[in-house]
Design an enzyme around this catalytic site. Sequence first.
Site, PDB file in Angstrom:
ATOM      1  N   SER A  95       0.750  -1.093   0.218  1.00  0.00           N
ATOM      2  CA  SER A  95      -0.167  -0.223   0.089  1.00  0.00           C
ATOM      3  C   SER A  95       0.934   1.401   0.015  1.00  0.00           C
ATOM      4  O   SER A  95       1.773   1.428  -0.855  1.00  0.00           O
ATOM      5  CB  SER A  95      -0.970  -0.143   1.238  1.00  0.00           C
ATOM      6  OG  SER A  95      -2.062   1.047   0.904  1.00  0.00           O
ATOM      7  N   ASP A 151      -5.635  -3.881  -1.609  1.00  0.00           N
ATOM      8  CA  ASP A 151      -4.607  -3.362  -0.393  1.00  0.00           C
ATOM      9  C   ASP A 151      -3.931  -4.525  -0.020  1.00  0.00           C
ATOM     10  O   ASP A 151      -4.386  -5.555   0.383  1.00  0.00           O
ATOM     11  CB  ASP A 151      -5.493  -2.762   0.359  1.00  0.00           C
ATOM     12  CG  ASP A 151      -4.758  -2.520   1.606  1.00  0.00           C
ATOM     13  OD1 ASP A 151      -3.506  -2.431   1.436  1.00  0.00           O
ATOM     14  OD2 ASP A 151      -5.208  -2.028   2.693  1.00  0.00           O
TER      15      ASP A 151
END
Length: 289
Positions: A39, A160
Amino acid sequence: MYDSGLVLEGGGMRGIYTAGVLEYFMEKDRYFPYVIGVSAGACNAASYISRQPGRNKSVMIDYVRHPDYISLRNLMQKRELFGMDLIFDQIPNKLVPFDFPAFHEAKERFVIGTTDCVTGEPVYFEKNENPDDILSIIRASSSLPFMAKAVTYKGHQLMDGGVADPIPFKKAMADGVEKPVIILTKSKGYRKKPTRFSKTGRYFYKEYMGLTHALEMRREVYNNQVDEIERLEREGKVFIIRPSQDIKVKRAERDPEKLDQLYRQGYSDAQHAYEAMENWLQAKAVETS
């Protein structure tokens, strides 16, 4: 085998702390042979590997008030709270150019963690194996559930990386990193607490049961990882840099003053930890030589 490696967790806009840490590392010309990030950690790592001081700060602070960066309008119109086209196309290609040649010429091994929406398992991609798609992969790793859409890549539906493997130190060790330096974005003692939204994924992601399960397990996975790395830290097997103060910055923070404060704290914490980190790395090098 790698004598040392850098492990970068995510955290949305809290990743500005990591940007500060890496800024100091770049000033010291301190580059690790192995870097893994998820991320925001992966976003920060890219500009670190391309050796572009100041770029992470510019992208995260100078543009945070841009109407397309973070907005409810994005969420309503595109199902994306963050302006993913702005962040992963316009900014790197036009507004704050990313140095692709320097990035690809860099010798560091760079691993990006993502989450497979179907299986809920982590999927890792390497810089050198996917040279033409690096922005798509980092975009996938940064696509936060409920705030962005999944990215289709190589037959996977990806989101993510911090869902399946929030602090990917085990992957680093499995890849042969002997001395992991871990950059966290929350202060010591932080643990995720139960929330009433933990089962929300069942309604949003009915087609992604793996992602739903991973979201429900996220708190337990994260807290177990923190427990383990704190134990390894006490045993002298990892080195952790984390916020020395608990500055309240939200995952989707839009206040540039708060972001700048956390950025400066990252820089300062790295500066204060640097000598101890280098001593630890050298001591461990002697032990393994």
